[in-house]
Design a protein around this motif. Structure first.
Motif, short mmCIF file in Angstrom:
data_model
loop_
_atom_site.label_atom_id
_atom_site.label_comp_id
_atom_site.label_asym_id
_atom_site.label_seq_id
_atom_site.Cartn_x
_atom_site.Cartn_y
_atom_site.Cartn_z
N SER A 16 0.49 -6.75 -16.84
CA SER A 16 0.34 -7.42 -18.13
C SER A 16 1.54 -8.30 -18.45
O SER A 16 1.43 -9.22 -19.28
N ALA A 17 2.68 -8.07 -17.79
CA ALA A 17 3.87 -8.87 -18.06
C ALA A 17 3.86 -10.19 -17.31
O ALA A 17 4.46 -11.17 -17.75
N THR A 18 3.18 -10.24 -16.16
CA THR A 18 3.18 -11.44 -15.33
C THR A 18 1.81 -12.06 -15.14
O THR A 18 1.70 -13.23 -14.75
N GLY A 19 0.74 -11.27 -15.36
CA GLY A 19 -0.60 -11.75 -15.11
C GLY A 19 -0.98 -11.81 -13.65
O GLY A 19 -2.02 -12.35 -13.28
N ARG A 20 -0.17 -11.22 -12.76
CA ARG A 20 -0.43 -11.25 -11.33
C ARG A 20 -0.90 -9.89 -10.82
O ARG A 20 -0.56 -8.83 -11.38
N GLY A 21 -1.69 -9.93 -9.75
CA GLY A 21 -2.17 -8.70 -9.13
C GLY A 21 -1.07 -8.02 -8.33
O GLY A 21 -0.38 -8.67 -7.55
N CYS A 22 -0.91 -6.73 -8.52
CA CYS A 22 0.13 -5.95 -7.87
C CYS A 22 -0.47 -4.68 -7.28
O CYS A 22 -1.56 -4.25 -7.67
N VAL A 23 0.25 -4.07 -6.36
CA VAL A 23 -0.17 -2.79 -5.78
C VAL A 23 0.96 -1.79 -5.92
O VAL A 23 2.09 -2.04 -5.48
N LEU A 24 0.65 -0.67 -6.54
CA LEU A 24 1.55 0.48 -6.58
C LEU A 24 1.03 1.48 -5.58
O LEU A 24 -0.15 1.81 -5.58
N TYR A 25 1.88 1.94 -4.67
CA TYR A 25 1.41 2.82 -3.61
C TYR A 25 2.32 4.03 -3.46
O TYR A 25 3.49 4.02 -3.87
N GLN A 26 1.77 5.07 -2.86
CA GLN A 26 2.55 6.28 -2.65
C GLN A 26 3.18 6.25 -1.27
O GLN A 26 2.53 5.97 -0.27
N ARG A 27 4.47 6.54 -1.23
CA ARG A 27 5.21 6.56 0.02
C ARG A 27 5.10 7.93 0.67
O ARG A 27 4.64 8.90 0.06
N HIS A 28 5.54 8.00 1.93
CA HIS A 28 5.52 9.28 2.64
C HIS A 28 6.42 10.32 1.97
O HIS A 28 6.16 11.52 2.08
N ASP A 29 7.49 9.87 1.30
CA ASP A 29 8.39 10.84 0.68
C ASP A 29 7.90 11.32 -0.67
O ASP A 29 8.56 12.11 -1.35
N GLY A 30 6.71 10.84 -1.09
CA GLY A 30 6.13 11.28 -2.35
C GLY A 30 6.42 10.36 -3.52
O GLY A 30 5.72 10.42 -4.53
N HIS A 31 7.47 9.54 -3.41
CA HIS A 31 7.77 8.58 -4.46
C HIS A 31 6.85 7.36 -4.32
O HIS A 31 5.96 7.34 -3.47
N GLY B 256 6.09 2.98 -4.19
CA GLY B 256 6.55 1.64 -3.89
C GLY B 256 5.70 0.66 -4.66
O GLY B 256 4.55 0.94 -5.00
N LEU B 257 6.26 -0.51 -4.96
CA LEU B 257 5.55 -1.52 -5.74
C LEU B 257 5.63 -2.85 -5.01
O LEU B 257 6.70 -3.28 -4.60
N ILE B 258 4.48 -3.50 -4.83
CA ILE B 258 4.42 -4.82 -4.22
C ILE B 258 3.86 -5.79 -5.25
O ILE B 258 2.82 -5.53 -5.84
N SER B 259 4.59 -6.88 -5.48
CA SER B 259 4.17 -7.88 -6.45
C SER B 259 4.36 -9.27 -5.88
O SER B 259 5.24 -9.50 -5.05
N PRO B 260 3.53 -10.25 -6.31
CA PRO B 260 3.72 -11.61 -5.84
C PRO B 260 5.00 -12.22 -6.39
O PRO B 260 5.43 -11.91 -7.51
N ALA B 261 5.62 -13.09 -5.60
CA ALA B 261 6.80 -13.80 -6.09
C ALA B 261 6.38 -14.80 -7.15
O ALA B 261 5.27 -15.34 -7.13
N PRO B 262 7.24 -15.07 -8.13
CA PRO B 262 6.90 -16.04 -9.20
C PRO B 262 6.60 -17.42 -8.62
O PRO B 262 7.16 -17.79 -7.61
#
Length: 263
Positions: free
Chosen positions: A240-255, A257-263
């Motif tokens: 909602s802050a950028t209007g771009r599609g992003c992916v939040l994913y679970q890492r092997h360590d349980g925490h 990661g976030l992938i977002s398009p560059a501006p």
């Protein structure tokens, strides 16, 4: 005689899905070798897939796709046609054009192979680590955030990238609509979801379905909460802050990661 016959043997693998006609695999092998015949850099491998729809009355029921490893850089192409042999011919032409005229995006690969878990119930081709080292759900947080320019692709080409890189998902920008999208494995094939919702029109095929749900628009914190509550492997959302599609994913360590398009 093809000049490749006197050079190092190229690893060529042709996979088939559905009622692919007899002789198509060898035909594809010959055409792929012809497409790389004049490539100056070492060709390390060729991977092709032929998919024939079970319903012969389907629109363009034959699809052919390929990935060529040119000294570590993947070059990909995808074509559909009324017959498999026609699809392979088109694939040869498109692949040859890309090999001769396109510099590969060396930094394009999403560097998350060591981090990402596959879709629920799968490990997406990546190793699965023991749960005993994972933090409690309430303590999980985003420990890695990557932002880069998304390539403009068709969903079919995005599927080729996903499989070539062996990721659980692939974030891209749709070539036609300009909407941020994601493809991921779903059942025996793949599914594509768009940030454009109902405005996005795709023709579903035998191996590519379209998600009926629009990507939720929310903040990163809300996306994290969705992950925690639903126990999903990843969440595709519109920030909602950028209007771009992003992916939040679970890492092997349980925490996370976030992938977002560059501006």
């Amino acid at each position: 005689m093809n000049r490749l016959a006197s050079g190092p043997a190229i690893d060529v693998l042709v996979n088939k899905r559905g009622p692919v006609p007899e002789g198509a695999s060898e035909y594809a092998r010959e055409k792929m070798l012809a497409a790389v015949a004049h490539v100056g850099s070492p060709v390390l491998a060729i991977r092709a897939q032929l998919t024939q729809a079970a319903n012969p009355s389907a629109r363009r029921p034959a699809t052919a796709q390929a990935m060529v490893d040119v000294n570590g850089f993947p070059v990909r192409a995808h074509c559909a046609a009324d017959t498999m042999f026609e699809a392979v011919d088109l694939l040869q032409d498109r692949l040859a054009a890309r090999l001769s005229g396109t510099r590969q995006r060396a930094g394009r690969a999403h560097r998350i192979t060591a981090d990402v878990r596959g879709p629920a119930g799968e490990n997406g081709g990546h190793g699965h680590r023991p749960d005993r080292h994972r933090p409690p759900v309430a303590e999980r947080r985003i420990v890695r955030h990557e932002s880069f320019g998304l390539g403009r692709q068709t969903p079919e080409d995005a599927v080729i990238d996903l499989e070539a890189m062996d990721h659980a998902f692939w974030l891209f920008t749709d070539m036609t609509s300009g909407a941020d999208c994601v493809v991921y494995r779903h059942g025996p094939g793949h599914r594509v979801a768009s940030s454009g919702g109902d405005a996005q029109e795709w023709e579903a095929g035998p191996c590519l379905s379209v998600s009926p749900a629009r990507a939720p628009e929310c903040g990163v914190d809300e996306a994290v909460e969705r992950m925690r509550l639903a126990g999903l492997a990843f969440v595709f959302f519109v920030d909602s802050a950028t209007g771009r599609g992003c992916v939040l994913y679970q890492r092997h360590d349980g925490h996370y990661g976030l992938i977002s398009p560059a501006p």
